[in-house]
Design a protein around this motif. Structure first.
Motif, PDB file in Angstrom:
ATOM      1  N   GLU A 131       0.912  -1.295   0.014  1.00  0.00           N
ATOM      2  CA  GLU A 131      -0.080  -0.049   0.102  1.00  0.00           C
ATOM      3  C   GLU A 131       0.599   1.285   0.069  1.00  0.00           C
ATOM      4  O   GLU A 131       1.960   1.346   0.416  1.00  0.00           O
ATOM      5  N   SER A 132       0.183   2.341  -0.407  1.00  0.00           N
ATOM      6  CA  SER A 132       0.867   3.855  -0.443  1.00  0.00           C
ATOM      7  C   SER A 132       2.304   3.752  -1.341  1.00  0.00           C
ATOM      8  O   SER A 132       3.422   4.038  -0.595  1.00  0.00           O
ATOM      9  N   VAL A 133       2.347   2.964  -2.261  1.00  0.00           N
ATOM     10  CA  VAL A 133       3.594   3.294  -3.028  1.00  0.00           C
ATOM     11  C   VAL A 133       3.500   4.194  -4.280  1.00  0.00           C
ATOM     12  O   VAL A 133       2.624   4.386  -4.856  1.00  0.00           O
ATOM     13  N   ALA A 134       4.823   4.586  -4.697  1.00  0.00           N
ATOM     14  CA  ALA A 134       4.703   5.419  -5.900  1.00  0.00           C
ATOM     15  C   ALA A 134       4.283   4.678  -7.130  1.00  0.00           C
ATOM     16  O   ALA A 134       4.174   3.353  -7.184  1.00  0.00           O
ATOM     17  N   LYS A 135       3.891   5.469  -8.054  1.00  0.00           N
ATOM     18  CA  LYS A 135       3.278   4.947  -9.524  1.00  0.00           C
ATOM     19  C   LYS A 135       4.239   3.975 -10.190  1.00  0.00           C
ATOM     20  O   LYS A 135       3.867   2.746 -10.678  1.00  0.00           O
ATOM     21  N   ASP A 136       5.519   4.546 -10.209  1.00  0.00           N
ATOM     22  CA  ASP A 136       6.787   3.675 -10.897  1.00  0.00           C
ATOM     23  C   ASP A 136       6.769   2.302 -10.192  1.00  0.00           C
ATOM     24  O   ASP A 136       6.680   1.347 -10.641  1.00  0.00           O
ATOM     25  N   GLU A 137       6.840   2.144  -8.805  1.00  0.00           N
ATOM     26  CA  GLU A 137       7.041   0.877  -8.047  1.00  0.00           C
ATOM     27  C   GLU A 137       5.894   0.095  -8.108  1.00  0.00           C
ATOM     28  O   GLU A 137       5.781  -0.953  -8.374  1.00  0.00           O
ATOM     29  N   ALA A 138       4.624   0.797  -8.136  1.00  0.00           N
ATOM     30  CA  ALA A 138       3.285  -0.085  -8.176  1.00  0.00           C
ATOM     31  C   ALA A 138       3.312  -0.801  -9.452  1.00  0.00           C
ATOM     32  O   ALA A 138       3.071  -1.945  -9.652  1.00  0.00           O
ATOM     33  N   GLU A 139       3.884  -0.015 -10.702  1.00  0.00           N
ATOM     34  CA  GLU A 139       3.712  -0.656 -11.868  1.00  0.00           C
ATOM     35  C   GLU A 139       4.838  -1.840 -12.055  1.00  0.00           C
ATOM     36  O   GLU A 139       4.596  -2.916 -12.567  1.00  0.00           O
ATOM     37  N   LYS A 140       6.042  -1.622 -11.238  1.00  0.00           N
ATOM     38  CA  LYS A 140       7.134  -2.446 -11.454  1.00  0.00           C
ATOM     39  C   LYS A 140       6.591  -3.831 -10.719  1.00  0.00           C
ATOM     40  O   LYS A 140       6.881  -5.135 -11.128  1.00  0.00           O
ATOM     41  N   LEU A 141       5.861  -3.475  -9.449  1.00  0.00           N
ATOM     42  CA  LEU A 141       5.445  -4.701  -8.717  1.00  0.00           C
ATOM     43  C   LEU A 141       4.205  -5.585  -9.342  1.00  0.00           C
ATOM     44  O   LEU A 141       4.156  -6.769  -9.234  1.00  0.00           O
ATOM     45  N   LYS A 142       3.399  -4.800  -9.928  1.00  0.00           N
ATOM     46  CA  LYS A 142       2.378  -5.437 -10.992  1.00  0.00           C
ATOM     47  C   LYS A 142       3.128  -6.339 -12.044  1.00  0.00           C
ATOM     48  O   LYS A 142       2.514  -7.388 -12.185  1.00  0.00           O
ATOM     49  N   ALA A 143       3.958  -5.809 -12.634  1.00  0.00           N
ATOM     50  CA  ALA A 143       4.558  -6.426 -13.732  1.00  0.00           C
ATOM     51  C   ALA A 143       5.398  -7.900 -13.139  1.00  0.00           C
ATOM     52  O   ALA A 143       5.091  -9.005 -13.737  1.00  0.00           O
ATOM     53  N   GLN A 144       5.931  -7.740 -11.859  1.00  0.00           N
ATOM     54  CA  GLN A 144       6.538  -8.992 -11.214  1.00  0.00           C
ATOM     55  C   GLN A 144       5.402  -9.879 -10.985  1.00  0.00           C
ATOM     56  O   GLN A 144       5.745 -11.110 -11.381  1.00  0.00           O
ATOM     57  N   LEU A 145       4.382  -9.447 -10.479  1.00  0.00           N
ATOM     58  CA  LEU A 145       3.702 -10.589 -10.221  1.00  0.00           C
ATOM     59  C   LEU A 145       2.723 -10.960 -11.262  1.00  0.00           C
ATOM     60  O   LEU A 145       2.448 -12.245 -11.145  1.00  0.00           O
ATOM     61  N   GLU A 146       2.293 -10.356 -12.283  1.00  0.00           N
ATOM     62  CA  GLU A 146       1.832 -10.854 -13.691  1.00  0.00           C
ATOM     63  C   GLU A 146       2.786 -11.762 -14.165  1.00  0.00           C
ATOM     64  O   GLU A 146       2.357 -12.599 -14.958  1.00  0.00           O
ATOM     65  N   LYS A 147       4.030 -11.677 -14.223  1.00  0.00           N
ATOM     66  CA  LYS A 147       5.112 -12.400 -14.668  1.00  0.00           C
ATOM     67  C   LYS A 147       5.049 -13.764 -14.058  1.00  0.00           C
ATOM     68  O   LYS A 147       5.425 -14.711 -14.636  1.00  0.00           O
ATOM     69  N   ALA A 148       4.786 -13.716 -12.888  1.00  0.00           N
ATOM     70  CA  ALA A 148       4.833 -15.058 -11.953  1.00  0.00           C
ATOM     71  C   ALA A 148       3.426 -15.812 -12.270  1.00  0.00           C
ATOM     72  O   ALA A 148       3.443 -16.814 -12.031  1.00  0.00           O
TER      73      ALA A 148
END
Length: 126
Positions: free
Chosen positions: A102-119
């Protein structure tokens, strides 16, 4: 009630390191994670802030919508992102939809989303 007031005073006098040690001891003793309580407590506060910010959103919540077919890979990614233990990460993944971070910057949120979707997970940003 006097005992509770004394307990509050004693806890208020703890240093940050002592409070962290206390949290770890209670987690071990009771078999729970303080991270889940923090996520629940932070939820309403974030919702109120989002309503006030009509302009561009600067903080996002990464929400695991579902684990998909590769649940083990998703659990590994959740552990890497959050630092949770195996059981806590497994519970988070199996209890989807749940916020991962929660409460993460847009860039970090996009990066985390990409990591989880890759998994193999399905992820939403809120």
């Amino acid at each position: 009630m006097a005992d509770l007031a004394k307990l509050v005073d004693d806890l208020s006098s703890l240093t940050v390191l002592e409070a962290a040690d206390l949290a770890k001891m209670l987690e071990e003793k009771w078999g729970v994670s303080a991270a889940a309580a923090v996520a629940v407590a932070a939820g309403p506060a974030a919702g109120g802030g989002a309503a006030a910010a009509v302009e561009e959103q600067t903080e996002f919540t990464v929400v695991l919508a579902s684990a998909g077919d590769k649940k083990i890979e998703v659990i590994k990614e959740v552990r890497a992102i959050t630092g949770l233990g195996l059981k806590e990460a497994k519970d988070l993944v199996e209890g989807a939809p749940k916020p991962v971070k929660e409460s993460v910057a847009k860039d970090e949120a996009e990066k985390l989303k990409a990591q989880l979707e890759k998994a193999g997970a399905k992820v939403e940003l809120k």
